[in-house]
Design a protein around this motif. Sequence first.
Motif, PDB file in Angstrom:
ATOM      1  N   SER A 166       6.127 116.854  72.751  1.00 50.63           N
ATOM      2  CA  SER A 166       6.392 115.556  72.919  1.00 50.63           C
ATOM      3  C   SER A 166       7.803 115.347  72.818  1.00 50.63           C
ATOM      4  CB  SER A 166       5.679 114.637  72.011  1.00 50.63           C
ATOM      5  OG  SER A 166       5.937 113.341  72.291  1.00 50.63           O
ATOM      6  N   PRO A 167       8.643 114.572  74.112  1.00 54.28           N
ATOM      7  CA  PRO A 167       9.663 114.325  74.029  1.00 54.28           C
ATOM      8  C   PRO A 167      10.085 113.520  73.129  1.00 54.28           C
ATOM      9  CG  PRO A 167       8.625 113.470  76.030  1.00 54.28           C
ATOM     10  CD  PRO A 167       7.715 114.154  75.289  1.00 54.28           C
ATOM     11  N   GLU A 168       9.314 112.531  72.822  1.00 55.31           N
ATOM     12  CA  GLU A 168       9.940 111.730  71.682  1.00 55.31           C
ATOM     13  C   GLU A 168       8.381 110.862  70.963  1.00 55.31           C
ATOM     14  OE1 GLU A 168      10.412 107.123  73.528  1.00 55.31           O
ATOM     15  OE2 GLU A 168      11.707 108.535  74.476  1.00 55.31           O
ATOM     16  N   TYR A 169       8.542 110.636  69.750  1.00 60.50           N
ATOM     17  CA  TYR A 169       7.415 110.212  69.303  1.00 60.50           C
ATOM     18  C   TYR A 169       7.638 108.540  69.226  1.00 60.50           C
ATOM     19  CZ  TYR A 169       6.783 114.179  66.580  1.00 60.50           C
ATOM     20  OH  TYR A 169       6.357 115.656  66.120  1.00 60.50           O
ATOM     21  N   GLU A 170       6.321 107.998  69.440  1.00 57.55           N
ATOM     22  CA  GLU A 170       6.086 106.481  69.518  1.00 57.55           C
ATOM     23  C   GLU A 170       6.437 105.824  67.973  1.00 57.55           C
ATOM     24  OE1 GLU A 170       2.664 105.092  71.541  1.00 57.55           O
ATOM     25  OE2 GLU A 170       2.850 106.723  72.882  1.00 57.55           O
ATOM     26  N   PRO A 171       7.188 104.703  67.836  1.00 54.52           N
ATOM     27  CA  PRO A 171       7.022 104.152  66.459  1.00 54.52           C
ATOM     28  C   PRO A 171       5.978 103.638  66.189  1.00 54.52           C
ATOM     29  CG  PRO A 171       8.795 103.192  68.054  1.00 54.52           C
ATOM     30  CD  PRO A 171       7.818 104.179  68.909  1.00 54.52           C
ATOM     31  N   ALA A 172       5.659 103.968  64.964  1.00 48.19           N
ATOM     32  CA  ALA A 172       4.317 103.372  64.183  1.00 48.19           C
ATOM     33  C   ALA A 172       4.244 101.944  64.460  1.00 48.19           C
ATOM     34  CB  ALA A 172       4.313 103.699  62.786  1.00 48.19           C
ATOM     35  N   THR A 173       3.066 101.456  64.543  1.00 48.29           N
ATOM     36  CA  THR A 173       2.934  99.855  64.524  1.00 48.29           C
ATOM     37  C   THR A 173       2.941  99.468  63.318  1.00 48.29           C
ATOM     38  OG1 THR A 173       0.352 100.168  64.399  1.00 48.29           O
ATOM     39  CG2 THR A 173       1.317 100.471  66.524  1.00 48.29           C
ATOM     40  N   LYS A 174       3.265  98.091  63.142  1.00 47.89           N
ATOM     41  CA  LYS A 174       2.967  97.408  61.841  1.00 47.89           C
ATOM     42  C   LYS A 174       1.863  97.662  61.186  1.00 47.89           C
ATOM     43  CE  LYS A 174       6.462  94.080  63.064  1.00 47.89           C
ATOM     44  NZ  LYS A 174       6.764  92.572  63.147  1.00 47.89           N
ATOM     45  N   GLU A 175       0.722  97.465  62.109  1.00 50.04           N
ATOM     46  CA  GLU A 175      -0.649  97.818  61.315  1.00 50.04           C
ATOM     47  C   GLU A 175      -0.932  99.065  60.718  1.00 50.04           C
ATOM     48  OE1 GLU A 175      -5.491  97.822  62.953  1.00 50.04           O
ATOM     49  OE2 GLU A 175      -4.168  97.916  64.278  1.00 50.04           O
ATOM     50  N   TYR A 176      -0.163 100.005  61.351  1.00 54.58           N
ATOM     51  CA  TYR A 176      -0.460 101.470  60.768  1.00 54.58           C
ATOM     52  C   TYR A 176       0.402 101.690  59.287  1.00 54.58           C
ATOM     53  CZ  TYR A 176      -0.238 106.627  60.257  1.00 54.58           C
ATOM     54  OH  TYR A 176      -0.189 107.767  59.577  1.00 54.58           O
ATOM     55  N   LEU A 177       1.565 100.829  59.709  1.00 57.40           N
ATOM     56  CA  LEU A 177       2.541 100.925  58.467  1.00 57.40           C
ATOM     57  C   LEU A 177       2.081 100.041  57.179  1.00 57.40           C
ATOM     58  CD1 LEU A 177       6.096 100.446  60.093  1.00 57.40           C
ATOM     59  CD2 LEU A 177       5.202 102.283  59.200  1.00 57.40           C
ATOM     60  N   SER A 178       1.276  99.225  57.471  1.00 58.52           N
ATOM     61  CA  SER A 178       0.735  98.227  56.369  1.00 58.52           C
ATOM     62  C   SER A 178      -0.539  99.051  55.710  1.00 58.52           C
ATOM     63  CB  SER A 178      -0.158  97.118  57.007  1.00 58.52           C
ATOM     64  OG  SER A 178      -1.179  97.279  57.627  1.00 58.52           O
ATOM     65  N   LYS A 179      -0.908 100.177  56.365  1.00 51.80           N
ATOM     66  CA  LYS A 179      -1.920 101.151  55.680  1.00 51.80           C
ATOM     67  C   LYS A 179      -1.391 102.010  54.690  1.00 51.80           C
ATOM     68  CE  LYS A 179      -5.116 100.770  59.509  1.00 51.80           C
ATOM     69  NZ  LYS A 179      -5.939 101.470  60.531  1.00 51.80           N
ATOM     70  N   LEU A 180      -0.010 102.183  54.695  1.00 51.36           N
ATOM     71  CA  LEU A 180       0.498 103.395  53.918  1.00 51.36           C
ATOM     72  C   LEU A 180       0.555 102.659  52.566  1.00 51.36           C
ATOM     73  CD1 LEU A 180       3.402 104.372  56.420  1.00 51.36           C
ATOM     74  CD2 LEU A 180       1.414 105.845  55.988  1.00 51.36           C
ATOM     75  N   PRO A 181       0.293 103.818  51.657  1.00 44.25           N
ATOM     76  CA  PRO A 181       0.646 103.538  50.333  1.00 44.25           C
ATOM     77  C   PRO A 181       2.121 103.145  49.995  1.00 44.25           C
ATOM     78  CG  PRO A 181      -0.121 105.715  50.519  1.00 44.25           C
ATOM     79  CD  PRO A 181      -0.046 105.140  51.714  1.00 44.25           C
ATOM     80  N   SER A 182       2.488 102.054  49.219  1.00 46.78           N
ATOM     81  CA  SER A 182       3.854 101.846  48.785  1.00 46.78           C
ATOM     82  C   SER A 182       4.144 102.671  47.713  1.00 46.78           C
ATOM     83  CB  SER A 182       3.851 100.469  48.842  1.00 46.78           C
ATOM     84  OG  SER A 182       2.548  99.872  47.962  1.00 46.78           O
TER      85      SER A 182
END
Length: 110
Positions: free
Chosen positions: A94-110
Amino acid sequence: TREVAEGLKGFFDAALGKMLLYGFERPQYEEEVAQNPKFKASKVYGAEHLLRLLVKLPAILKESNIPEEKVKVITDKVNELFKFMQKNGTAIFSPEYEPATKEYLSKLPS
């Protein structure tokens, strides 16, 4: 050979969730597996993830009980695959990755 390719595919499917994903990628994988217990990583994940496996493969093979002559065959085929990936990198990576959406980021453990 086909046997090596099928073996790599099966190992990739088994290893992806255990040793090839970055922490950032795990929630997406876990969600996919939860939705589809027959999920096959090789149907979804691409060259970047396969490369992670290939880089780890020599150490894995060294620790395995695979006979030396088979290890040589596997190593030779993997080296051919590396050369193919290098030659065709612009087509398979892949030439570049798409940035993660805010929704996806909110699911990550802190």
